[in-house]
Design a protein around this motif. Structure first.
Motif, PDB file in Angstrom:
ATOM      1  N   ARG A   1       0.826  -1.203   0.000  1.00  0.00           N
ATOM      2  CA  ARG A   1       0.000   0.000   0.000  1.00  0.00           C
ATOM      3  C   ARG A   1       0.867   1.263   0.000  1.00  0.00           C
ATOM      4  NH1 ARG A   1      -2.421  -0.664   4.555  1.00  0.00           N
ATOM      5  NH2 ARG A   1      -3.826  -2.273   3.760  1.00  0.00           N
ATOM      6  N   LYS A   2       1.957   1.252   0.781  1.00  0.00           N
ATOM      7  CA  LYS A   2       2.842   2.408   0.802  1.00  0.00           C
ATOM      8  C   LYS A   2       3.577   2.579  -0.524  1.00  0.00           C
ATOM      9  CE  LYS A   2       3.755   2.615   5.764  1.00  0.00           C
ATOM     10  NZ  LYS A   2       4.802   2.544   6.826  1.00  0.00           N
ATOM     11  N   ARG A   3       3.896   1.473  -1.160  1.00  0.00           N
ATOM     12  CA  ARG A   3       4.605   1.555  -2.433  1.00  0.00           C
ATOM     13  C   ARG A   3       3.731   2.165  -3.511  1.00  0.00           C
ATOM     14  NH1 ARG A   3       6.008  -4.027  -3.798  1.00  0.00           N
ATOM     15  NH2 ARG A   3       7.178  -3.873  -1.842  1.00  0.00           N
ATOM     16  N   LYS A   4       2.439   1.836  -3.479  1.00  0.00           N
ATOM     17  CA  LYS A   4       1.524   2.349  -4.505  1.00  0.00           C
ATOM     18  C   LYS A   4       1.062   3.772  -4.209  1.00  0.00           C
ATOM     19  CE  LYS A   4      -0.300  -2.241  -5.619  1.00  0.00           C
ATOM     20  NZ  LYS A   4      -1.519  -3.091  -5.641  1.00  0.00           N
ATOM     21  N   GLU A   5       1.154   4.166  -2.949  1.00  0.00           N
ATOM     22  CA  GLU A   5       0.645   5.482  -2.577  1.00  0.00           C
ATOM     23  C   GLU A   5       1.580   6.595  -3.037  1.00  0.00           C
ATOM     24  OE1 GLU A   5       0.580   6.443   1.611  1.00  0.00           O
ATOM     25  OE2 GLU A   5      -1.529   6.980   1.418  1.00  0.00           O
ATOM     26  N   LEU A   6       1.050   7.647  -3.670  1.00  0.00           N
ATOM     27  CA  LEU A   6       1.833   8.790  -4.138  1.00  0.00           C
ATOM     28  C   LEU A   6       1.969   9.799  -3.014  1.00  0.00           C
ATOM     29  CD1 LEU A   6       0.242   9.291  -7.678  1.00  0.00           C
ATOM     30  CD2 LEU A   6       2.389   8.169  -7.111  1.00  0.00           C
ATOM     31  N   MET A   7       3.215  10.101  -2.651  1.00  0.00           N
ATOM     32  CA  MET A   7       3.478  11.018  -1.562  1.00  0.00           C
ATOM     33  C   MET A   7       3.517  12.451  -2.078  1.00  0.00           C
ATOM     34  SD  MET A   7       3.565   8.992   0.958  1.00  0.00           S
ATOM     35  CE  MET A   7       4.078  10.156   2.192  1.00  0.00           C
ATOM     36  N   ASN A   8       2.846  13.382  -1.351  1.00  0.00           N
ATOM     37  CA  ASN A   8       2.852  14.813  -1.663  1.00  0.00           C
ATOM     38  C   ASN A   8       2.387  15.101  -3.090  1.00  0.00           C
ATOM     39  OD1 ASN A   8       3.846  15.272   0.905  1.00  0.00           O
ATOM     40  ND2 ASN A   8       5.980  15.227   0.236  1.00  0.00           N
ATOM     41  N   PHE A   9       1.426  14.302  -3.559  1.00  0.00           N
ATOM     42  CA  PHE A   9       0.893  14.551  -4.897  1.00  0.00           C
ATOM     43  C   PHE A   9      -0.270  15.529  -4.845  1.00  0.00           C
ATOM     44  CE2 PHE A   9      -1.922  13.515  -8.455  1.00  0.00           C
ATOM     45  CZ  PHE A   9      -1.043  13.674  -9.521  1.00  0.00           C
ATOM     46  N   TYR A  10      -1.107  15.359  -3.850  1.00  0.00           N
ATOM     47  CA  TYR A  10      -2.240  16.261  -3.696  1.00  0.00           C
ATOM     48  C   TYR A  10      -1.898  17.359  -2.684  1.00  0.00           C
ATOM     49  CZ  TYR A  10      -4.797  12.511  -6.024  1.00  0.00           C
ATOM     50  OH  TYR A  10      -5.209  11.555  -6.918  1.00  0.00           O
ATOM     51  N   THR A  11      -2.682  18.423  -2.713  1.00  0.00           N
ATOM     52  CA  THR A  11      -2.436  19.549  -1.815  1.00  0.00           C
ATOM     53  C   THR A  11      -2.627  19.156  -0.350  1.00  0.00           C
ATOM     54  OG1 THR A  11      -3.225  21.047  -3.550  1.00  0.00           O
ATOM     55  CG2 THR A  11      -3.074  21.932  -1.315  1.00  0.00           C
ATOM     56  N   TRP A  12      -3.678  18.365  -0.082  1.00  0.00           N
ATOM     57  CA  TRP A  12      -3.933  17.962   1.296  1.00  0.00           C
ATOM     58  C   TRP A  12      -2.825  17.063   1.828  1.00  0.00           C
ATOM     59  CZ3 TRP A  12      -4.410  12.824   2.349  1.00  0.00           C
ATOM     60  CH2 TRP A  12      -4.693  11.966   1.269  1.00  0.00           C
ATOM     61  N   GLN A  13      -2.204  16.267   0.935  1.00  0.00           N
ATOM     62  CA  GLN A  13      -1.081  15.449   1.377  1.00  0.00           C
ATOM     63  C   GLN A  13       0.108  16.315   1.772  1.00  0.00           C
ATOM     64  OE1 GLN A  13      -0.487  12.794  -1.967  1.00  0.00           O
ATOM     65  NE2 GLN A  13      -1.642  11.144  -0.950  1.00  0.00           N
ATOM     66  N   HIS A  14       0.359  17.347   0.991  1.00  0.00           N
ATOM     67  CA  HIS A  14       1.480  18.255   1.286  1.00  0.00           C
ATOM     68  C   HIS A  14       1.234  18.972   2.621  1.00  0.00           C
ATOM     69  CE1 HIS A  14       4.977  20.643   0.373  1.00  0.00           C
ATOM     70  NE2 HIS A  14       4.275  21.778   0.569  1.00  0.00           N
ATOM     71  N   LYS A  15       0.000  19.419   2.868  1.00  0.00           N
ATOM     72  CA  LYS A  15      -0.311  20.095   4.117  1.00  0.00           C
ATOM     73  C   LYS A  15      -0.165  19.163   5.316  1.00  0.00           C
ATOM     74  CE  LYS A  15      -3.483  23.559   2.207  1.00  0.00           C
ATOM     75  NZ  LYS A  15      -4.882  24.084   2.226  1.00  0.00           N
ATOM     76  N   ASN A  16      -0.645  17.938   5.165  1.00  0.00           N
ATOM     77  CA  ASN A  16      -0.525  16.975   6.262  1.00  0.00           C
ATOM     78  C   ASN A  16       0.934  16.654   6.572  1.00  0.00           C
ATOM     79  OD1 ASN A  16      -3.282  16.823   6.523  1.00  0.00           O
ATOM     80  ND2 ASN A  16      -3.487  14.958   5.276  1.00  0.00           N
TER      81      ASN A  16
END
Length: 282
Positions: free
Chosen positions: A235-250
């Motif tokens: 799941r972590k391998r498939k997940e895109l890090m800091n791709f969306y704005t909410w991900q960057h904020k979190n």
């Protein structure tokens, strides 16, 4: 209406509804009262074990408390050679698996009427027992076979409740040896299962087929943990890090929280060091 005066013919067996045959039982030849045993051929399709073969097993109902397995075996030996006798509180399937427990490790037997299973060596013995005349009672207590009752029976049971310490220690040692052996076999089986479920370098798991007719065993706890860890990694391998704005904020919030925590830890550590450097002559 006047009661029927029709009686069963002498020398014939008495068959009642349900397929049972009635056998008369007396404690001694001088006894006025008689007891009734109900027997039939044991036929259960669900039970296919060799412990109770369908063509050589006789099922008993209404077995009185003064009839032990030894007494029942001697009573039915006149119809043929008896292989085994089993008395139980309720009808049920035989329990062949599992260790044979000593009387010291068994719960106290319930006193009362029981059901029984008599296994003969020949199938003709079952027919002979069912065709026994109802007006010829089976005798429990004879000159060759004495059965104690009342106070004499209680005294005998009390004396048999004691055991020699050496004999008791031998039974305990034997039980513990069997217990340790079963534990080792269980641990070896779990090691083999864990080895079969290990992943190779590419993440593949070798699955072997068991013997025909065996049921699949549930996965062990270690195998479940490995499967869960693998799912989290995928799941972590498939997940895109800091791709969306909410991900960057979190991510920024988590970093700020970590920095604040480290800052507070550093403050406490510095305060502790300063307190330790103070001059204390006393």
């Amino acid at each position: 209406m006047a009661p029927s005066k029709k009686k069963h013919a002498s020398g014939l067996s008495c068959i009642i509804p349900g397929g049972f045959t009635e056998l008369s039982l007396k404690f001694t030849s001088d006894s006025v009262a008689s007891h009734k045993l109900y027997v039939k051929e044991h036929k259960v399709r669900a039970e296919k074990t060799s412990h109770r073969p369908m063509d050589r097993t006789l099922f008993l109902l209404n077995v009185p408390p003064y009839c032990s397995e030894v007494v029942i075996k001697e009573l039915f030996s006149q119809f043929g050679c008896v292989q085994s006798v089993e008395l139980r509180d309720h009808p049920g399937s035989s329990q062949e698996s599992g260790p044979t427990l000593s009387r010291f490790f068994k719960p106290a037997e319930k006193q009362g009427f029981k059901v029984g299973y008599v296994v003969f060596q020949n199938s003709s013995s079952v027919s002979a027992a069912k065709s026994h005349p109802h007006d010829m009672p089976l005798l429990v207590c004879t000159e060759q076979r004495t059965v104690k009752t009342g106070v004499q029976k209680w005294i005998q049971q009390y004396m048999q409740s004691f055991s020699h310490p050496d004999r008791l220690q031998q039974k305990v040692d034997s039980f513990m040896e069997d217990y340790d052996k079963r534990k080792e076999e269980e641990a070896e089986r779990q090691r083999k299962e864990a080895k079969q479920q290990e992943q190779d370098e590419e993440g593949w798991v070798t699955v072997s087929r068991g013997p025909k007719g065996t049921k699949g065993r549930p996965h062990s706890e270690a195998a479940n943990k490995r499967t869960l860890a693998k799912e989290i990694r995928n799941r972590k391998r498939k997940e895109l890090m800091n791709f969306y704005t909410w991900q960057h904020k979190n991510t920024q919030k988590e970093q700020i929280a970590d920095l604040r925590k480290k800052f507070e830890d550093d403050k406490q550590r510095i305060a502790l060091l300063r307190a330790q450097r103070k001059f204390r002559p006393y």
